[in-house]
Design a protein around this motif. Structure first.
Motif: not given
Length: 323
Positions: A229-235, A301-304
């Motif tokens: 989750t953190a990795a996807l949020l940190a994009v 965007r993370v959910v997608a």
């Protein structure tokens, strides 16, 4: 090859069905919601495993053992039901499997409700600060009576980030890894942690030891999804801020909750804090209405992205089991 594993194409489609149902209808009625049933079991057993506050010092080891046994019993029951449900679909057409799996997977995740509750805090804040505090109290257990507007917004964004993992990413991750039993396993463990895992006194009973097993089990199952989750949020995070993520994530008491919260703070370049406990990205600015909107956009965007990951992983697992 496990008999309960769905056809190769059914599992990826089930992810899309579950998310579509969540978007269209939100949560199922409480009377047929499996997580509500899990809560009833945990509440019933909790009154029997957690000692009264004035007796807590007498049997810490016994409280821990009873908590572990009650947790395992509930987990076996939930996972067994999921295995039986998946097994009953064996031999169904792929489209029927996808629909049925999607319907059963939906209660294990909750993106729409999380999104709507965070939006509701902003709507209430637009009316007045007391209204915002009142609405926030639906989301958090902390005392909100003295929070200012920025602190209310910080708490809502923190809740969004942490529960993005608990309510969406982790259930889909474990579904991709282990099918419907995996999603049921995680949902039970996370619900048990929410009800049993916080030490201290609740409703006249002491949870210092009775809930320790539940807390540690949830920590283990959430470890990898929280970092995903953190990795996807940190994009979208600037590189110079991103290097602070591990250190910032370690500031919170939770070994996992700090990762998505710190990633959200760095991605938005805002300060997020729980008074007296932690301050994440202290050099960031106070969040505004626009930051809440951006936080919701990043979360969507993370959910997608996670849905795409879960579809690919489930497709791979299905191919591996049937090849």
């Amino acid at each position: 090859m496990p008999e309960f594993w769905p056809s190769t194409i059914a599992a990826p489609l089930a992810v899309l069905v579950a998310l579509a149902l969540d978007r269209a209808f939100g949560e199922p009625p409480a009377r047929c919601h499996p997580v509500v049933a899990m809560g009833h079991y945990l509440s019933f057993m909790g009154r029997r495993i957690a000692p009264l506050v004035d007796e807590a010092h007498k049997r810490p080891a016994l409280s821990f053992i009873l908590g572990g046994l009650a947790w395992c019993l509930g987990l076996v029951f939930c996972v067994s039901l999921a295995v039986v449900a998946a097994w009953l679909m064996t031999g169904w057409p792929w489209w029927a499997q996808a629909l049925a799996l999607g319907v059963l997977l939906k209660p294990m995740l909750s993106w729409r409700m999380l999104r709507d509750e965070v939006r509701a805090v902003e709507t209430a804040l637009a009316e007045s600060l007391p209204a915002g505090r009142e609405r926030l109290s639906w989301l958090v257990s902390r005392d909100v009576s003295h929070l200012g507007e920025a602190a209310v917004r910080e708490s809502a964004i923190e809740t969004l980030a942490e529960n993005l993992n608990d309510s969406v990413v982790a259930p889909l991750f474990w579904f991709a890894v282990a099918g419907l039993p995996g999603a049921a396993l995680y949902r039970f463990a996370n619900t048990a942690d929410a009800m049993w895992g916080y030490p201290g006194e609740r409703n006249g009973r002491d949870w210092t030891w009775a809930g320790k097993w539940a807390a540690r089990a949830d920590d283990v199952l959430s470890w990898l999804p929280a970092r995903l989750t953190a990795a996807l949020l940190a994009v979208p995070t600037a590189r110079q801020r991103l290097r602070h993520l591990p250190a910032q994530a370690g500031l919170t008491p939770s070994p996992n909750g700090g990762w998505p919260m710190a990633a959200m703070a760095l991605a938005l370049n805002v300060r997020l804090a729980k008074p007296g406990v932690y301050i994440l990205h202290p050099t960031g600015r106070s969040p505004t209405l626009a930051d809440t909107a951006q936080a919701l956009h990043l979360s969507a965007r993370v959910v997608a992205g996670l849905a795409a990951f879960a579809c690919v992983a489930a497709l791979f697992n299905g191919w591996r089991h049937y090849s």
